[in-house]
Write an enzyme that holds these catalytic residues in place. Structure first.
Site, PDB file in Angstrom:
ATOM      1  N   ALA A   2      -2.916  46.576  17.155  1.00 56.26           N
ATOM      2  CA  ALA A   2      -3.421  47.233  15.951  1.00 56.26           C
ATOM      3  C   ALA A   2      -4.770  47.871  16.228  1.00 56.26           C
ATOM      4  O   ALA A   2      -5.815  47.275  16.018  1.00 56.26           O
ATOM      5  CB  ALA A   2      -3.544  46.212  14.826  1.00 56.26           C
ATOM      6  N   CYS A   3      -4.766  49.095  16.728  1.00 57.18           N
ATOM      7  CA  CYS A   3      -5.986  49.723  17.255  1.00 57.18           C
ATOM      8  C   CYS A   3      -6.383  50.956  16.448  1.00 57.18           C
ATOM      9  O   CYS A   3      -5.647  51.417  15.593  1.00 57.18           O
ATOM     10  CB  CYS A   3      -5.778  50.118  18.711  1.00 57.18           C
TER      11      CYS A   3
END
Length: 488
Positions: A2-3
């Protein structure tokens, strides 16, 4: 993973550099322990074996040296090299985990590893975030070449996840997004623009004629037009919109993804009078925020760090506010960031010292961004000796501890953190400025970079130790079992 990714073209930056940046965020309940590393050609495998997908890939016999930010324990889930710059001055960051839709996955399913059973044989998986940097970065001499090599690997081996990958050289920034198991598209970022990308298929207007023709600003799988037409993926009434065709359109996007893009664009385009807190077109839940924009001002590394650290400060959604709307959206600066990397490829200094990989570990709200010259062969212990066990003698764990100790008392400790960030980043820039004044092209560039890195990291350890002492003392005084009466 989750960037959040931020890319900036050379005419949109303060010094004419290209910049690519990504927060490497872990899934909930997981913290990847990271270190900085230089990979020499003799350390690069000639046959690569993926831990997750069990695929085996033969690699060229002429790899270049490159930097990486791998997991400390590669036996668990693989290398996860994450981001780096090679000795040809090409940068890469991988990957931005993306969303897609059912029509794409039905037309070109992901290539997912399947264990053998009593009735079926083992099914080897494709490549993914674990693998991509190691498979591509040591072999490319330009950002454009990076897109082509990765595209070839995706077509041949497939992928088990939807990802976005960025490449940069001194002139160009390219961004590639996977489409299903074997297809992909890529776009060159206009030189005068930036983009903020947040776990969602993001490319919008896309020139298919250029992608299948001259490839000046767009590239794609050779059969992309046939793939789109055969599977009725084009939902546009006018110019082809890749986000409509390949992206997701779920309610969860409005909570998890688009608000981060909204906040980044709101910061870089502060003079835009149309920003609202709830508008369908310009609010945090907008589905039509453009992939890239021209910023109001030239963008600095500090600007990128600010956005990558943001918790919606200055809005009712700030996680540290008392607002009823606090924490309803997933912020950019979260607790489970393993590291932040910003590759800065400068055009105003000699090429031998032009590439800097700025790194920070753990939660960006409480850390500082540190510049490391990538034309180096030695890694200072403090950033390269990360252990799996907690140890304050390395930068990763010191930052992880500072964030955990400071966060419960944010309003009190943030003063010390902000002073640390300003003082350390200023001191590091001073080392860069003073060192480069004396650098001559006939000097040994690698030895220069090694020495500069050690000077910088010595400062980093000194300032970080001091901050850890401060936040530990402050938070200890504010413990719930404190009592004001004393014996002396």
């Amino acid at each position: 993973m989750a960037c959040t990714t931020i890319l900036v073209g050379k005419k949109a930056t303060y010094n004419g550099s290209t910049m690519i940046s990504r927060n490497d965020d872990n899934p909930t309940g997981s913290f990847a322990v990271k270190k900085f590393k230089v990979v020499e050609p003799n350390e690069q495998p000639r046959e690569y074996h993926s831990v997750i997908s069990h695929c085996t890939i033969a690699l060229p016999d002429d790899p270049m040296r490159y930097t990486a930010v791998p997991n400390v324990n590669p036996e668990a889930k693989g290398i996860w090299a994450a981001a780096g710059i090679n000795s040809a001055n090409v940068a890469m960051t991988a990957t931005e985990t993306l969303t897609t839709n059912q029509r794409v996955l039905a037309a070109d399913p992901l290539v997912v590893y399947q264990e053998a059973t009593d009735t079926t044989s083992e099914q080897i998986g494709g490549i993914g975030e674990e693998d991509i940097v190691v498979l591509v970065l040591p072999y490319i001499h330009s950002a454009r070449e990076g897109v082509k090599r990765l595209g070839m690997l995706l077509e041949q081996y497939g992928t088990y996840e939807n990802n976005g990958i960025a490449f940069a050289d001194h002139d160009e920034v390219w961004y590639l997004e996977t489409v299903g198991g074997h297809h992909w598209i890529a776009r060159k970022l206009p030189d005068d623009c930036y983009t903020v990308i947040a776990n969602q298929f993001s490319l919008d207007e896309f020139d298919l004629d250029d992608a299948t023709g001259e490839q000046k600003e767009f590239m794609a799988s050779a059969d992309i037009v046939e793939f789109i037409n055969q599977n009725h993926l084009n939902l546009s009434k006018g110019q082809f919109n890749a986000r409509l065709a390949f992206g997701s359109h779920s309610d969860s996007d409005h909570i998890y993804n688009t608000p981060r893009v909204w906040y980044g664009q709101r910061y870089f385009n502060r003079q835009d009078p149309t920003w609202t807190n709830d508008g369908l077109l310009t609010g945090p839940e907008s589905d039509v925020l453009p992939w890239c924009r021209q910023p109001d001002h030239l963008i600095t590394v500090e600007d990128v760090k600010y956005v990558q650290s943001s918790t919606y400060q200055g809005t009712p959604y700030s996680v540290y506010s008392k607002s009823a709307q606090a924490n309803i959206y997933r912020s950019i600066g979260v607790n489970r960031t393993s590291f932040l990397g910003v590759a800065e490829l400068r055009n105003d200094v000699p090429r031998e010292v032009s590439c800097i990989q700025w790194i920070a570990f753990a939660s960006n709200v409480y850390n500082a961004l540190v510049p490391i010259y990538t034309n180096c062969t030695k890694v200072p212990e403090y950033i390269g000796n990360t252990t799996l066990q907690v140890n304050t003698n390395n930068f990763y764990w010191a930052n992880r501890l500072i964030g955990a100790i400071a966060d419960p008392h944010h309003d009190t400790t943030i003063v010390s953190v902000e002073r640390y960030q300003e003082a350390l980043e200023s001191a590091c820039r001073q080392v860069i400025n003073e060192g480069e004044k004396s650098f001559q092209s006939n000097c040994d560039a690698i030895e220069f970079c090694n020495a500069q890195n050690q000077k910088i990291v010595d400062l980093v350890q000194k300032y970080t130790d001091r901050l850890l002492n401060e936040v530990l003392f402050t938070s200890s005084c504010l413990m719930q079992n404190s009592y004001s009466r004393s014996d002396n």
